[in-house]
Scaffold this motif. Structure first.
Motif, PDB file in Angstrom:
ATOM      1  N   GLY A  19      43.746  32.888  37.097  1.00  0.00           N
ATOM      2  CA  GLY A  19      42.387  33.212  36.694  1.00  0.00           C
ATOM      3  C   GLY A  19      41.317  32.556  37.538  1.00  0.00           C
ATOM      4  O   GLY A  19      40.124  32.716  37.267  1.00  0.00           O
ATOM      5  N   LEU A  20      41.712  31.821  38.574  1.00  0.00           N
ATOM      6  CA  LEU A  20      40.733  31.192  39.459  1.00  0.00           C
ATOM      7  C   LEU A  20      39.895  32.244  40.193  1.00  0.00           C
ATOM      8  O   LEU A  20      38.700  32.085  40.380  1.00  0.00           O
ATOM      9  CB  LEU A  20      41.427  30.262  40.454  1.00  0.00           C
ATOM     10  CG  LEU A  20      40.517  29.489  41.409  1.00  0.00           C
ATOM     11  CD1 LEU A  20      39.605  28.547  40.618  1.00  0.00           C
ATOM     12  CD2 LEU A  20      41.346  28.684  42.399  1.00  0.00           C
ATOM     13  N   ILE A  21      40.559  33.327  40.612  1.00  0.00           N
ATOM     14  CA  ILE A  21      39.828  34.457  41.185  1.00  0.00           C
ATOM     15  C   ILE A  21      40.050  35.664  40.280  1.00  0.00           C
ATOM     16  O   ILE A  21      41.028  35.734  39.534  1.00  0.00           O
ATOM     17  CB  ILE A  21      40.234  34.756  42.646  1.00  0.00           C
ATOM     18  CG1 ILE A  21      41.708  35.126  42.755  1.00  0.00           C
ATOM     19  CG2 ILE A  21      39.901  33.624  43.564  1.00  0.00           C
ATOM     20  CD1 ILE A  21      42.115  35.557  44.149  1.00  0.00           C
ATOM     21  N   ASP A  22      39.119  36.621  40.341  1.00  0.00           N
ATOM     22  CA  ASP A  22      39.147  37.750  39.418  1.00  0.00           C
ATOM     23  C   ASP A  22      39.907  38.959  39.938  1.00  0.00           C
ATOM     24  O   ASP A  22      40.467  39.716  39.151  1.00  0.00           O
ATOM     25  CB  ASP A  22      37.712  38.160  39.076  1.00  0.00           C
ATOM     26  CG  ASP A  22      36.986  37.029  38.384  1.00  0.00           C
ATOM     27  OD1 ASP A  22      37.309  36.767  37.210  1.00  0.00           O
ATOM     28  OD2 ASP A  22      36.131  36.386  39.019  1.00  0.00           O
ATOM     29  N   SER A  23      39.912  39.162  41.243  1.00  0.00           N
ATOM     30  CA  SER A  23      40.608  40.314  41.805  1.00  0.00           C
ATOM     31  C   SER A  23      40.798  40.130  43.305  1.00  0.00           C
ATOM     32  O   SER A  23      40.214  39.235  43.921  1.00  0.00           O
ATOM     33  CB  SER A  23      39.846  41.611  41.530  1.00  0.00           C
ATOM     34  OG  SER A  23      38.555  41.551  42.076  1.00  0.00           O
TER      35      SER A  23
END
Length: 83
Positions: A19-23
């Protein structure tokens, strides 16, 4: 703020899962290579290949990460192509 990565790597995939980056916006290098070879062969045979071939990228999110189509693009069967 949303954080979006470009292409994939083991680190980016871990960051997506956590979840650190979204996509991730991911290209399809095998299809890019295939289309490039087809264009080169066409040119060598006197054809006029398309100068620009826009290939849509794939948006990978935590929700579709385990989709078989996404997994095939993220982790291609290299033995199929190299052996």
């Amino acid at each position: 703020m949303l954080l979006v990565g470009f292409d994939s790597s083991p680190t980016l995939l871990e960051d997506l899962q956590s979840g650190l980056i979204d996509s991730l916006v991911v290209q399809d290098p095998f299809n890019m290579g295939y289309e490039s070879v087809k264009a080169a062969v066409s040119k060598l045979q006197g054809g006029m290949p398309v100068k620009i071939n826009n290939m849509p990228p794939l948006l990978v999110s935590k929700e579709n990460l385990n989709d078989p189509t996404v997994q095939k693009q993220l982790k291609p069967d290299l033995d199929k192509y190299l052996k």
